[in-house]
Design a protein around this motif. Structure first.
Motif, PDB file in Angstrom:
ATOM      1  N   UNK A  84       0.757  -1.005  -0.017  1.00  0.00           N
ATOM      2  CA  UNK A  84      -0.062   0.067  -0.063  1.00  0.00           C
ATOM      3  C   UNK A  84       0.849   1.288   0.078  1.00  0.00           C
ATOM      4  N   UNK A  85       0.662   2.177  -0.893  1.00  0.00           N
ATOM      5  CA  UNK A  85       1.535   3.444  -0.922  1.00  0.00           C
ATOM      6  C   UNK A  85       1.048   4.408   0.136  1.00  0.00           C
ATOM      7  N   UNK A  86       1.547   4.589   1.130  1.00  0.00           N
ATOM      8  CA  UNK A  86       1.115   5.251   2.271  1.00  0.00           C
ATOM      9  C   UNK A  86       2.082   5.845   3.350  1.00  0.00           C
ATOM     10  N   UNK A  87       2.386   7.033   3.682  1.00  0.00           N
ATOM     11  CA  UNK A  87       3.528   7.466   4.566  1.00  0.00           C
ATOM     12  C   UNK A  87       3.030   7.204   5.667  1.00  0.00           C
ATOM     13  N   UNK A  90       0.284   9.595   6.975  1.00  0.00           N
ATOM     14  CA  UNK A  90      -1.031   9.149   6.765  1.00  0.00           C
ATOM     15  C   UNK A  90      -1.590   8.255   7.873  1.00  0.00           C
ATOM     16  N   UNK A  94      -4.676   8.620  10.517  1.00  0.00           N
ATOM     17  CA  UNK A  94      -6.157   7.963  10.243  1.00  0.00           C
ATOM     18  C   UNK A  94      -6.742   7.273  11.421  1.00  0.00           C
ATOM     19  N   UNK A  97      -9.755   9.143  13.092  1.00  0.00           N
ATOM     20  CA  UNK A  97     -10.897   9.256  12.422  1.00  0.00           C
ATOM     21  C   UNK A  97     -12.066   8.732  13.142  1.00  0.00           C
ATOM     22  N   UNK A 104     -14.852  16.644   7.393  1.00  0.00           N
ATOM     23  CA  UNK A 104     -13.975  16.063   6.522  1.00  0.00           C
ATOM     24  C   UNK A 104     -12.513  16.255   6.816  1.00  0.00           C
ATOM     25  N   UNK A 105     -12.134  17.029   7.638  1.00  0.00           N
ATOM     26  CA  UNK A 105     -10.450  17.141   7.604  1.00  0.00           C
ATOM     27  C   UNK A 105     -10.105  17.051   9.116  1.00  0.00           C
ATOM     28  N   UNK A 106      -8.674  16.976   9.164  1.00  0.00           N
ATOM     29  CA  UNK A 106      -8.254  16.603  10.639  1.00  0.00           C
ATOM     30  C   UNK A 106      -8.102  18.151  11.427  1.00  0.00           C
TER      31      UNK A 106
ATOM     32  N   UNK B 160     -13.321  14.672  -2.166  1.00  0.00           N
ATOM     33  CA  UNK B 160     -12.556  15.491  -1.313  1.00  0.00           C
ATOM     34  C   UNK B 160     -12.960  15.404  -0.080  1.00  0.00           C
ATOM     35  N   UNK B 161     -14.343  15.456   0.166  1.00  0.00           N
ATOM     36  CA  UNK B 161     -14.627  15.611   1.570  1.00  0.00           C
ATOM     37  C   UNK B 161     -14.602  14.199   2.384  1.00  0.00           C
ATOM     38  N   UNK B 162     -14.737  13.111   1.605  1.00  0.00           N
ATOM     39  CA  UNK B 162     -14.423  11.934   2.192  1.00  0.00           C
ATOM     40  C   UNK B 162     -13.139  11.228   2.088  1.00  0.00           C
ATOM     41  N   UNK B 164     -10.212  11.201   3.814  1.00  0.00           N
ATOM     42  CA  UNK B 164      -9.815  10.644   4.797  1.00  0.00           C
ATOM     43  C   UNK B 164     -10.381   9.288   5.267  1.00  0.00           C
ATOM     44  N   UNK B 165     -11.505   9.425   5.020  1.00  0.00           N
ATOM     45  CA  UNK B 165     -12.313   8.127   5.460  1.00  0.00           C
ATOM     46  C   UNK B 165     -12.174   6.989   4.557  1.00  0.00           C
ATOM     47  N   UNK B 167      -9.387   6.660   2.367  1.00  0.00           N
ATOM     48  CA  UNK B 167      -7.985   6.145   2.786  1.00  0.00           C
ATOM     49  C   UNK B 167      -8.085   5.322   3.878  1.00  0.00           C
ATOM     50  N   UNK B 186     -19.147   3.878   3.721  1.00  0.00           N
ATOM     51  CA  UNK B 186     -18.169   4.523   2.871  1.00  0.00           C
ATOM     52  C   UNK B 186     -18.026   3.336   1.662  1.00  0.00           C
ATOM     53  N   UNK B 228       0.042   8.043  -0.048  1.00  0.00           N
ATOM     54  CA  UNK B 228      -1.365   7.947  -0.677  1.00  0.00           C
ATOM     55  C   UNK B 228      -1.749   9.187  -1.440  1.00  0.00           C
ATOM     56  N   UNK B 229      -1.499  10.449  -0.786  1.00  0.00           N
ATOM     57  CA  UNK B 229      -1.856  11.661  -1.416  1.00  0.00           C
ATOM     58  C   UNK B 229      -1.367  12.021  -2.686  1.00  0.00           C
TER      59      UNK B 229
END
Lengths: 235, 281
Positions: A84-87, A90, A94, A97, A104-106, B160-162, B164-165, B167, B186, B228-229
């Motif tokens: 999985x490409x993830x740092x 990231x 998560x 969450x 939507x954002x942190x 965009x809104x979801x 993070x979820x 991911x 989701x 990921x981003x």
């Protein structure tokens, strides 16, 4: 009221019973090891506690204001994660969450928590690295940091040292023990009965004969020897 | 060079060329965004399966004589997507087999229905253009372009809104679920968006080539990036670039639009793969 109370639990999946007659309680600050031979239902029990799997019958109650979404979880690695490409950043982020709802954002606090937990696990220098390029021990630290973002109360660990070499295994156990000393309740599945007896305060053995009690009671009961024989064979 | 440019300028005076460009770029953008998630979730083939379902639904819709085929095609595809993503969760083999079954089943029945009930004189031409999207993108009406633009905007906004979820659910569904993220919702969202994109993309590349739009940009980006981003952003960029390049080339060279776009995606993958291999050494 205990942090977690399990009453007469019968568990399984798709209608098949894997284990039954489970009764135990976990109090704040406990270190509970779940032992048992392969296929005895250890992982299923953990998934049932986390509401990933519905119980067949019986009850799981949480107390002391512990919400079921406030349990940190360190699952066994899945195949998907290996490429999985993830740092690291990231992934740890998560972990926040669960308590964000639909936002939507942190938030700044969540980012700060992620940073703090990365520091705590001693992997600050890996923050920007790609998860799949890390060693097994480093990956477990990342997932542990993520679990810590989700909880400050209770951690559920599913075989956190499987596949790690002895040195890294010892480090991992020390890390978990340290978290427990800080007041985080730990429930851990383990194949390694020696380590379980070294660190745990309580033992839950599932299989043909269920056992639950403190480590001292477990040693006296002789249940351990039975497991030892079988455990040795399966190694 | 200036000759090519003036030729392009000439072509872009026609509204249908502009429409094709707008729709092509939007579809490429949406499909690549979802593509990363689908590839990582091991659902690469879902695009393929769903596009065949959409083909079957389209065949039924035109046989019944509906003027607006979307009324049947979109709901049928969405329902299939939900069902497919649900079976895929339990066991791998079951999900695999379900996709293969629905995919070829819908293709066969779709062709059968088209053949038996079609009023058109050129059945094989119709089938060919539905499968390979050869001309449909150049015959878009203003209303279709608007619909496509609105749906694309919705897809991008949701993504965009979801983000993070999406991911979290992609990387580790059990953990997300255990910590109180409604993973089921989701997954459903991902399924519905995927279906919408597939139906839109049928216009561009036809139902046989849709998977290419979904998987190639994602795979190209994964050769080069490790978080990921960046993977998502680069995959969107490369997909838009390939779609635009593919459409331009097809206009200039008179090649079929869909397959030219896909060829551009394949070339981009080749380049990214080589770059990744060189850098990895």
């Amino acid at each position: 009221m205990a942090l977690l109370t399990v009453k007469n639990l019968k568990l399984g999946y798709e209608g098949k019973t894997v284990a039954e007659g489970l009764n135990f309680t976990v109090n704040s600050g406990d270190y509970l090891c779940i032992v048992g031979v392969n296929g005895s239902g250890k992982t299923t029990l953990m998934k049932t506690i986390l509401h990933l799997n519905p119980p067949i019958s019986g009850k799981i109650e949480t107390g002391e204001g512990l919400k079921s979404s406030e349990i940190g979880y360190l699952p066994q690695q899945t195949e998907i994660q290996r490429d999985f490409p993830a740092s690291v950043w990231e992934i740890v982020l998560s972990g926040n969450l669960g308590h964000g709802g639909l936002r939507p954002f942190y938030t700044k606090e969540e980012k700060a928590a992620a940073k703090r937990n990365i520091e705590k696990m001693g992997i600050t220098d890996l923050t920007k690295r790609c998860y799949r390029e890390l060693s097994g021990g480093q990956q477990q630290r990342v997932l542990l940091a993520r679990a810590l973002c989700a909880t400050s109360k209770m951690l559920l660990l599913d075989e956190p040292v499987s596949g790690l070499d002895p040195t890294v295994t010892a480090e991992m156990y020390d890390l978990i023990y340290g978290l427990n000393k800080e007041g985080i309740t730990v429930i851990m599945i383990s194949h390694d009965i020696k380590a379980a007896l070294k660190y745990a305060t309580h033992i839950l053995q599932i299989g043909k004969d269920n056992f639950f009690g403190t480590k001292e009671e477990y040693l006296k009961s002789g249940a351990a020897e039975q497991f030892n024989e079988k455990g040795e064979e399966s190694v | 060079m200036s000759e090519i440019l003036s030729q392009l300028a000439h072509y872009f005076e026609y509204p249908f060329v502009r429409y094709a460009m707008i729709v092509g770029v939007l579809i490429a953008l949406c499909s690549s965004l979802l593509g990363v998630t689908l590839v990582l979730k091991r659902f690469s083939f879902i695009g393929d399966g769903l596009s065949h379902v959409a083909f079957g639904a389209l065949a039924v819709a035109s046989a019944v004589g509906l003027t607006n085929e979307m009324i049947i095609v979109l709901p049928v595809t969405v329902i299939s997507a939900v069902l497919l993503l649900r079976t895929g969760k339990n066991t791998k083999i079951k999900g695999d087999a379900a996709i293969a079954m629905i995919s070829v089943g819908a293709l066969a029945l779709g062709y059968l229905v088209m053949n038996v009930f079609s009023t058109s004189s050129n059945v094989s031409g119709d089938v060919c253009s539905t499968l390979f999207g050869s001309t449909s993108i150049l015959t878009l009406s203003r209303a279709e372009v608007l619909l496509c633009a609105v749906l694309s905007a919705v897809v991008i906004l949701i993504f965009i809104l979801f983000y993070n979820k999406i991911f979290a659910v992609t990387f580790d569904e059990s953990f997300a679920r255990a910590t109180g993220v409604k993973a089921g919702v989701y997954n459903l969202l991902i399924a519905v968006i995927t279906a919408v994109i597939i139906v839109l993309a049928m216009k561009l590349v036809g139902s046989l080539l849709i998977s290419a739009l979904v998987i190639f940009p994602a795979l190209s980006a994964m050769r080069l990036f490790k978080s990921f981003k960046p993977v998502v952003i680069f995959s969107a960029a490369i997909s838009v670039f390939c779609a635009a390049a593919g459409i331009l080339i097809s206009i200039l060279a008179g090649t079929p639009v869909g397959s030219t776009v896909v060829a551009a995606d394949i070339a981009a993958f080749g380049i990214c793969w080589t770059l990744g291999a060189v850098r990895g050494r």
